[in-house]
Design a protein around this motif. Structure first.
Motif, PDB file in Angstrom:
ATOM      1  N   ALA A   1       9.975 -18.526 -14.835  1.00  0.00           N
ATOM      2  CA  ALA A   1       8.650 -18.954 -15.285  1.00  0.00           C
ATOM      3  C   ALA A   1       7.573 -18.006 -14.769  1.00  0.00           C
ATOM      4  O   ALA A   1       6.636 -17.646 -15.498  1.00  0.00           O
ATOM      5  N   ASP A   2       7.690 -17.583 -13.515  1.00  0.00           N
ATOM      6  CA  ASP A   2       6.723 -16.635 -12.951  1.00  0.00           C
ATOM      7  C   ASP A   2       6.766 -15.306 -13.703  1.00  0.00           C
ATOM      8  O   ASP A   2       5.721 -14.681 -13.960  1.00  0.00           O
ATOM      9  N   ALA A   3       7.970 -14.879 -14.064  1.00  0.00           N
ATOM     10  CA  ALA A   3       8.102 -13.614 -14.801  1.00  0.00           C
ATOM     11  C   ALA A   3       7.444 -13.719 -16.169  1.00  0.00           C
ATOM     12  O   ALA A   3       6.802 -12.766 -16.646  1.00  0.00           O
ATOM     13  N   LEU A   4       7.567 -14.889 -16.816  1.00  0.00           N
ATOM     14  CA  LEU A   4       6.930 -15.097 -18.119  1.00  0.00           C
ATOM     15  C   LEU A   4       5.412 -15.018 -17.996  1.00  0.00           C
ATOM     16  O   LEU A   4       4.737 -14.394 -18.826  1.00  0.00           O
ATOM     17  N   ILE A   5       4.853 -15.637 -16.969  1.00  0.00           N
ATOM     18  CA  ILE A   5       3.402 -15.606 -16.776  1.00  0.00           C
ATOM     19  C   ILE A   5       2.937 -14.181 -16.508  1.00  0.00           C
ATOM     20  O   ILE A   5       1.935 -13.715 -17.085  1.00  0.00           O
TER      21      ILE A   5
ATOM     22  N   PRO B   1      15.190 -31.266 -14.145  1.00  0.00           N
ATOM     23  CA  PRO B   1      14.306 -31.372 -12.973  1.00  0.00           C
ATOM     24  C   PRO B   1      13.056 -30.528 -13.120  1.00  0.00           C
ATOM     25  O   PRO B   1      13.057 -29.469 -13.750  1.00  0.00           O
ATOM     26  N   LEU B   2      11.967 -31.036 -12.544  1.00  0.00           N
ATOM     27  CA  LEU B   2      10.693 -30.322 -12.568  1.00  0.00           C
ATOM     28  C   LEU B   2      10.705 -29.290 -11.444  1.00  0.00           C
ATOM     29  O   LEU B   2      10.447 -29.609 -10.286  1.00  0.00           O
ATOM     30  N   ARG B   3      10.968 -28.059 -11.805  1.00  0.00           N
ATOM     31  CA  ARG B   3      11.135 -27.031 -10.781  1.00  0.00           C
ATOM     32  C   ARG B   3       9.792 -26.506 -10.281  1.00  0.00           C
ATOM     33  O   ARG B   3       9.608 -26.252  -9.091  1.00  0.00           O
ATOM     34  N   SER B   4       8.830 -26.345 -11.189  1.00  0.00           N
ATOM     35  CA  SER B   4       7.560 -25.735 -10.785  1.00  0.00           C
ATOM     36  C   SER B   4       6.790 -26.599  -9.807  1.00  0.00           C
ATOM     37  O   SER B   4       6.110 -26.084  -8.915  1.00  0.00           O
ATOM     38  N   VAL B   5       6.864 -27.926  -9.960  1.00  0.00           N
ATOM     39  CA  VAL B   5       6.039 -28.788  -9.133  1.00  0.00           C
ATOM     40  C   VAL B   5       6.444 -28.701  -7.665  1.00  0.00           C
ATOM     41  O   VAL B   5       5.617 -28.914  -6.765  1.00  0.00           O
TER      42      VAL B   5
ATOM     43  N   LYS C   1      -2.789 -15.399  -9.643  1.00  0.00           N
ATOM     44  CA  LYS C   1      -3.340 -14.139  -9.141  1.00  0.00           C
ATOM     45  C   LYS C   1      -2.232 -13.113  -8.953  1.00  0.00           C
ATOM     46  O   LYS C   1      -2.388 -11.921  -9.280  1.00  0.00           O
ATOM     47  N   ALA C   2      -1.088 -13.546  -8.444  1.00  0.00           N
ATOM     48  CA  ALA C   2       0.040 -12.643  -8.274  1.00  0.00           C
ATOM     49  C   ALA C   2       0.578 -12.149  -9.612  1.00  0.00           C
ATOM     50  O   ALA C   2       1.188 -11.076  -9.698  1.00  0.00           O
TER      51      ALA C   2
END
Length: 1118
Positions: free
Chosen positions: A210-214, A255-259, A273-274
Motif C-alpha cells: 500500500a505504501d508503494a502504491l501511494i 484484516p485491516l492492515r493499515s490501521v 510525507k515519506a
C-alpha cells in the motif's frame, strides 16, 4: 518524472502479471457488500438518477446506522471529487479510482463539470469484468459514454472498457509496473491533473504494498492529489469499538492492515510525507460531520427526515474510526483551510500522539481506584437503561435499555455480596420495555421515572413515581421525550419536585421547553432568563446545591455537540418558582489536552470527594481516548456568582489504577449511580458497532476512594417485580360505551426453563421476551417459502368472502390449493385466506407437526431453550398463514405458545371465568360472539367486549411469543404493517410499549444478521403487496397429567377435558329423570310415585335449578 515501464510497442503482448493474493476473493466480497450498502443509501437519500442499482442484484435496506455511515463516506468522497473537478486548469484531469464504480453519478449529474476529465476504475480483473458486462448491458450507463474513434485492437486485454469519459482496467494494485503501463495506454497521464481515490481498498493490502502504491502515485504527474478514506484508531487498541471492528474484518479473512501501522493523524501524515506528498489534510469523518465546509446545519437536519434515527453514539464512533486523508504533491493545500480559534483547535489534540503519549497516572496522587466484579449472569448486558437506588438497601438497579435481543422491561440489581437483605423490589413489568428514559432520585426518597422510547418513532410521555415499594403513574409530560435530563429540586413548600431539560420529542424535533414537575400540579413550562441554552438532548445536567447546578454538552438538532458551560438557578417569588436563570460560565480551567473532551453527549456522572466526575459518552471529535474518558471538575459548587467573581472550576483527567483482571468498560450507553456508601457504580453499556457486531459490557465497575480502601465485591441478585396499584385506572375500549375495560398483556423475560414453568403455573397470558426461536423471523417471506416448498404441495385453506370468519355460521369454505396457488392468492389484497396446517400424512387422525409436515423449512424454527422441557409434551405444532382475516372467538384446552414470525397481529384474550358471558354453546369451544364488528373507517381493528368481562389485549410483532393458557378464550385480527408506505389503516390509540418500529431487534433495534457482515435482513421483498400478511407457528402442549385429557382422537387439541365431558354425560342422565315423559315407568311405579312423571313441572324445574345452584356454589367455593 520516473517511469516504472519501458516503452512498449503498440500491439505487443506483455506478460507482466503476478500471482493473485490468497484472500483476494474475500477482499472482493467486501467490495460487493459495500456496493449493496451504497445502493441502500442511494435509494433512500439521493436524488435520481441512480447507478448503483445496476450493480446490485438483490437490494437490501440496511439499518439506519449503516445507511447514515455509508452516506457520510459517500459524501466525503464526493466532496473531494467536486473540489478536484472545480479546480481551474487548462490541463486535462484524470480521476483514478481504486474500488467501487464512481463516475456515473458525476457524468449524469454535471456533464459540463466533467467535460475535461477521464475517470478510470482499477480493481481485480474478475471484478472489473463483471462491471464491464453491466456497463455494456445497461443503456442508461452506456449512453453516458462516447466510444473512442481509435482502433482498440492493440489495447491490452486487461483494459476491459475504454471511452472518452471512462475506462475500466483490471489489475492487481500490487503490480505497479503493469498498472502504470495500462494507465498510459488509456490516458496521457503525465500531462494531466491526477486525483487518486482509495475508499477502504488499500487497507486490505500488505502495508508495504500500500505504501508503494501511494509513493508511486505521487510521481504520476506534477499535480497529484491522493484521497484516502479508510479505518483509523482514534484511541488505544483496547477500545471496545476498535476491537470489535478489527475482529470483524479478521474473521472475514480481510484484516485491516493499515490501521495497525497508521492508526491516526501523526502516522498518516508521516506516511504521506515519506511518499512524496508535501501538503496533507487529515480529518476523521466525525470532525467533518460538524465542519461547515463539509455540511451546513440544514443539510444535517434534512437527514432526519429520511428515516428514523437515534443511534448517535454508534454513528459518532463509526465516523471517528474512519479518516479522510487528502494529500497533495504541491506546496498549496488541496482543501480550503478551516478557520480555527484557540478553543476550537483540535488538530494536535485529537491525534493519536495525545492519546498514546499521555503520561501514566501517578499512583501516589490518584485519589480514585477502579475495581471490577464479573457478573455471574447476563442481566447487566444492556445499554441506554437508567440506574437508580433501590429503596431501603445499599443496592443499585438499572432498568430497561436495549438488551442482546430487544428492548427490556426488566431491572438488573447489584449490591455487595455481604448484603443479606431480602430480594429487592423493582419496577413492575407493566411499565413496559423502554430505553433512553430517566429515573431520578428525589429529595423525599422517592424515584421518578420520566418518558423514554421504544423505537425512535414510539416515544413515551408517561411518568411513574416510586414510594416505598409501590410504583404509580403520575402526571404525563405535556409531550413525549427521550434522551432528556431530569434533576430533583426542592419546591417552596419543601416538597420534592423535578426539572426536565431537553430531549427529543421525535426523530426530527428537539424539545425546547424546560419543564417543572410539582406533585400536586404536574408539569408546567418554566420561563427562562439569561442566555437561553440552545435546545439539546443527551446533555450533562446536574444539581449541585439548593436548586442550582451546571449544564454542559448535549447535542443540537443538527447533530453537533454543544460546547461551553452554563450555571443555572431556580428563582422563587411569592413562594412560587417563577423562572430558571442561566449564566454562561467562564470559570472553566481546562488544559489544552482536556478541553476537546469536556463537552460530551451521553455521559454519566457521579459526585465523589466533592468532585463532579464526568464518565464516558462521545465528544466533539467522536471517540474519547482512554486517558480522557473520566474527567473531574474540582472547585466551589455551592454558590452562584456573577461571572466576574466566579471561582474557577478545574478540569483534570482521572486515570484510576485498575485491578489486573479489570477489563476496559465500554463507556457508551452505560449508567452510573452513587451508592449509600459513597461508591460510584457503573452498569450496562455497549453498542451495535456499525455492521461489525454488538458489544455489551459484562460486569460491575466500582469507582472508589483509595483512602477508604478496596471496596467489598458486588454481584447481581434476583429481584421481585412490584405489583401495580389495585386502584389504577384502566383504559376503556373504543367501540361502545357499555362494554368491558381492558388491560395490555404483561411482558415477562424468560431465561430459563424454571421461569417458563412459573409462567405456565401462574396460568395467565404472558408476552415472553428474550426468546430466540431461530432464523424463521428473518427468512420466512413468501418468496422464500415459495422457493423452499414444492409448488405442487396441496394444502387445505379457509377461503372467506370477507375478513370476519364465524365458525358457527360457517361463512367460509375449505378449499384444496396447491402451494403456489395459495401464495399467489395471498398476494391479492382482496383475498381472505387462512391456512392452519394439517398433518401431511394422515390429517384426519394425526395432529400437525411442523418438523414432519414441512421438513424443508422446519430447521428455521427452533424451540427456545427455556421451553425445551415441554418438548416431550408437545401435542401439535401447526403453521399458520393468513391474509386480512380474523379467527372466530374460541378457546384451546391445551396450553400453547404462539410464535409470531411475520406481520402484526392483535389478540383479545378472556380468562376462563368469562366463558359464561361470551356465548359459547354447550359443549363447544367456539363462540357465536363477534368482537371485531365495526365497519366504521379507522375503527376496523377496535373490538367490542361484553360488560363484566376482563379482556387482555396483546399486539404481536415478528419475534414475539405469546403464552396462552388453557381455556383462555381468544380471537385475533391481522393489523396492517404501519411501516409499509401503502398501509391503508390508521390504527387508533398507541401501540403497547414492547412494539418497536419494525426494525426487529436495537438499534437496531439493534443487531446483526446471520450474515458475516452483520447487516439486516432484506426488507424489500418481491412480495410487497400484502400489508396484512401474517405467519406464525403454534406449539400446543399438555401441561396437565395425561389422564386429564379426553380419551380418543383429538387432532386439533380442542376437545374439552375428560372431567367436563364425563360431567356433561352425567348431567344429561340427571336432567332426563326430571323430564315429563308419560311413557317412562311401569303402572306400579307411577302409582307409587317412583317415576317423576307425575310430579308437577314447576316442582321438577325448581329442583333442577336448586341442584344447578348447589353445583354453582360448590364451583365458586373451589
Amino acid at each position: 518524472m520516473t517511469s516504472l515501464t519501458n516503452g512498449v510497442p503498440p500491439g505487443m503482448v506483455v506478460d507482466d502479471e503476478i500471482q493473485i493474493e490468497k484472500n483476494a476473493g474475500l477482499v472482493m466480497a467486501t467490495n460487493n457488500s459495500s456496493i449493496v450498502s451504497k445502493r441502500s443509501v442511494e435509494k433512500l437519500y439521493l436524488p435520481e438518477p441512480h447507478f448503483f442499482r445496476y450493480f446490485v442484484k438483490k437490494p437490501i435496506r440496511r439499518a439506519p446506522t449503516i445507511n447514515r455511515g455509508y452516506w457520510l463516506r459517500m459524501r466525503a468522497i464526493d466532496w473531494v471529487v467536486k473540489q478536484f473537478l472545480e479546480k481551474p486548469s487548462q490541463q486535462g484531469k484524470v480521476v483514478i479510482n481504486f474500488g467501487d464504480p464512481l463516475p456515473f453519478q458525476w457524468l449524469a449529474r454535471d456533464p459540463t463539470l466533467c467535460a475535461n476529465t477521464k475517470f478510470i476504475d482499477v480493481d481485480y480483473e474478475l471484478l472489473m469484468e463483471t462491471k464491464r458486462n453491466i456497463i455494456q448491458d445497461t443503456a442508461k450507463i452506456k449512453d453516458l459514454l462516447h466510444p473512442l474513434n481509435a482502433d482498440a485492437s492493440g489495447k491490452d486485454r486487461s483494459i476491459l472498457f475504454d471511452s472518452e469519459e471512462y475506462a475500466a482496467v483490471g489489475c492487481d494494485l500490487r503490480n505497479l509496473p503493469r498498472l502504470e503501463r495500462l494507465l498510459r495506454n488509456v490516458v496521457d497521464i503525465e500531462n494531466c491533473l491526477v486525483l487518486c481515490v482509495a475508499e477502504v481498498s488499500i487497507t486490505y493490502m500488505q502495508t508495504e504494498a500500500a505504501d508503494a502504491l501511494i509513493a508511486w502515485s505521487s510521481g504520476l504527474s506534477s499535480d497529484v492529489t491522493f484521497c484516502l478514506l479508510e479505518q483509523c484508531s482514534p484511541d488505544q487498541m483496547d477500545n471496545p469499538f476498535t476491537m470489535t471492528m478489527l475482529k470483524h474484518f479478521a474473521k472475514l479473512g480481510t484484516p485491516l492492515r493499515s490501521v495497525l501501522e497508521y492508526p491516526g493523524q501523526h502516522t498518516q501524515t508521516q506516511r504521506f510525507k515519506a511518499a512524496g506528498f508535501t501538503q496533507i489534510d487529515y480529518n476523521n469523518l466525525w470532525e467533518l460531520w460538524s465542519d461547515p465546509r463539509f455540511l451546513s446545519p440544514s443539510q444535517r437536519v434534512a437527514l432526519d427526515q429520511v428515516e428514523p434515527f437515534d443511534e448517535w453514539e454508534e454513528f459518532a464512533l463509526f465516523a471517528s474510526h474512519y479518516c479522510l486523508v487528502v494529500a497533495h504533491n504541491q506546496e498549496d493545500s488541496f482543501l480550503v483551510e478551516r478557520p480555527r480559534s484557540r478553543r476550537d483547535s483540535t488538530i494536535s489534540l485529537s491525534s493519536d500522539i495525545s492519546a498514546r503519549t499521555s503520561s501514566p497516572p501517578r499512583l501516589d496522587k490518584e485519589w480514585f481506584g477502579l475495581h471490577y466484579n464479573k457478573e455471574p449472569g447476563d442481566m447487566c448486558q444492556r445499554h441506554h437503561g437508567s440506574a437508580y437506588m433501590i429503596p431501603d438497601q445499599d443496592a443499585i438497579g438499572v432498568h430497561g435499555g436495549v438488551g442482546t435481543r430487544s428492548r427490556l422491561a426488566t431491572t438488573a440489581v447489584v449490591r455487595p455480596i455481604t448484603n443479606k437483605d431480602g430480594p429487592p423490589v423493582v419496577l413492575p413489568l407493566e411499565i413496559g420495555a423502554r430505553c433512553c428514559h430517566t429515573i431520578t432520585p428525589l429529595d423525599s426518597g422517592q424515584n421518578l421515572l420520566v418518558g423514554g422510547r421504544g423505537s425512535p418513532t414510539s416515544v413515551y410521555k408517561d411518568c411513574w413515581l416510586q414510594t416505598g415499594q409501590v410504583w404509580e403513574r403520575v402526571h404525563d409530560l405535556p409531550e413525549p421525550r427521550y434522551r432528556h435530563r431530569v434533576v430533583p429540586v426542592v419546591l417552596p413548600d419543601n416538597s420534592s419536585g423535578a426539572i426536565c431539560l431537553g430531549g427529543k420529542m421525535d426523530p426530527c424535533i428537539v424539545a425546547s421547553d424546560i419543564l417543572l414537575w410539582e406533585p400536586t400540579k404536574g408539569w408546567r413550562v418554566l420561563r427562562v432568563k439569561g442566555p437561553d441554552p440552545v435546545p439539546r438532548f443527551g446533555a450533562l445536567f446536574l444539581r449541585l446545591g439548593y436548586n442550582h447546578g451546571l449544564l454542559s454538552g448535549g447535542m443540537r438538532q443538527d447533530g453537533v455537540i454543544c460546547q461551553g458551560l452554563f450555571r443555572w438557578r431556580l428563582r422563587i417569588r411569592n413562594n412560587e418558582i417563577v423562572y430558571i436563570d442561566f449564566r454562561t460560565s467562564k470559570a472553566l480551567d481546562a488544559s489544552a489536552g482536556t478541553w476537546p473532551y469536556f463537552a460530551r453527549f451521553g455521559p454519566s456522572y457521579s459526585i465523589q470527594r466533592d468532585e463532579v466526575l464526568m464518565i464516558g459518552g462521545i465528544a466533539k471529535s467522536g471517540c474519547i481516548p482512554k486517558p480522557y474518558e473520566i474527567m473531574s471538575m474540582i472547585g466551589c459548587f455551592s454558590n452562584y456568582k456573577d461571572a466576574e467573581s466566579e471561582l474557577p472550576l478545574r478540569v483534570v483527567c482521572v486515570n484510576p489504577p485498575r485491578d489486573p483482571n479489570c477489563p476496559r468498560p465500554f463507556l457508551v450507553g452505560h449508567s452510573t449511580h452513587r451508592t449509600r456508601s459513597g461508591l460510584s457504580i457503573t452498569l450496562g453499556g455497549g453498542a451495535t458497532c456499525f455492521s461489525f457486531g454488538n458489544y455489551f459490557n459484562t460486569g460491575i465497575w466500582i469507582l472508589y476512594d483509595r483512602e477508604a480502601g478496596l471496596p467489598t465485591d458486588w454481584t447481581t441478585v434476583l429481584s421481585i417485580a412490584a405489583s401495580m396499584p389495585t386502584t389504577k385506572e384502566k383504559p376503556v375500549a373504543t367501540i361502545m360505551a357499555n362494554q368491558a375495560v381492558f388491560e395490555n398483556v404483561q411482558q415477562t423475560e424468560i431465561q430459563s426453563s424454571e421461569q417458563f414453568a412459573n409462567v405456565v403455573r401462574y396460568n395467565e397470558p404472558r408476552l415472553l421476551s428474550n426468546l430466540d426461536f431461530g432464523p424463521c423471523v428473518q427468512k420466512w417471506s413468501p418468496p422464500y417459502l415459495q422457493d423452499a416448498i414444492s409448488s405442487e404441495r396441496t394444502v387445505v385453506v379457509h377461503d372467506a368472502c370477507k375478513s370476519r370468519m364465524n365458525f358457527q355460521r360457517k361463512d367460509f369454505t375449505y378449499k384444496n390449493m396447491s402451494w403456489s396457488q395459495f401464495l399467489t392468492r395471498l398476494a391479492d389484497e382482496d383475498s381472505h385466506l387462512y391456512l392452519r396446517s394439517l398433518a401431511a400424512a394422515n390429517p384426519s387422525s394425526m395432529p400437525a407437526d411442523l418438523w414432519t409436515d414441512f421438513p424443508e423449512i422446519a430447521a428455521d424454527f427452533v424451540v427456545p431453550t427455556p421451553l425445551a422441557d415441554v418438548k416431550a409434551d408437545i401435542h401439535s405444532s401447526p403453521l399458520r398463514i393468513s391474509n386480512d382475516i380474523n379467527m372466530w372467538l374460541h378457546y384451546d384446552v391445551m396450553a400453547n405458545v404462539l410464535f409470531q414470525i411475520h406481520g402484526l397481529k392483535k389478540l383479545i384474550l378472556f380468562p376462563p371465568q368469562d366463558l359464561l358471558r361470551l356465548q359459547f354453546p354447550p359443549g363447544s369451544t367456539t363462540s357465536q360472539l363477534e368482537l371485531f364488528n365495526s365497519t366504521q373507517r379507522g375503527k376496523e381493528y377496535d373490538f367490542f367486549a361484553p360488560q363484566n368481562t376482563s379482556p387482555i389485549v396483546a399486539i404481536l410483532k415478528p419475534g414475539d411469543a405469546l403464552f396462552i393458557p388453557p381455556l383462555w378464550a381468544h380471537t385475533g385480527v391481522s393489523l396492517p404493517d404501519p411501516h409499509l408506505p401503502h398501509s391503508k389503516v390508521n390504527m387508533t390509540g398507541p401501540l403497547p410499549s414492547h412494539l418497536s418500529d419494525g426494525t426487529h431487534g436495537s438499534q437496531g433495534d439493534d443487531s446483526t444478521s446471520a450474515a458475516s457482515n452483520g447487516e439486516q435482513p432484506v426488507t424489500e421483498p418481491a412480495f410487497a403487496g400484502n400489508e396484512f400478511l401474517n405467519i406464525a407457528v403454534n406449539m400446543f402442549f399438555r401441561n396437565l397429567p395425561q389422564s386429564s385429557y379426553a380419551a380418543g382422537r383429538d387432532v386439533y387439541g380442542n376437545r374439552d377435558l375428560a372431567c367436563y365431558e364425563d360431567g356433561r354425560r352425567m348431567a344429561e342422565k340427571l336432567v332426563s329423570k326430571f323430564k315429563n315423559s308419560h311413557q317412562q315407568g311401569s303402572p306400579s311405579e307411577r302409582l307409587t310415585g317412583a317415576s317423576l312423571d307425575w310430579i308437577p313441572k314447576d316442582i321438577r324445574k325448581i329442583y333442577l335449578l336448586r341442584i344447578a345452584r348447589e353445583i354453582e356454589e360448590q364451583a365458586e367455593a373451589l
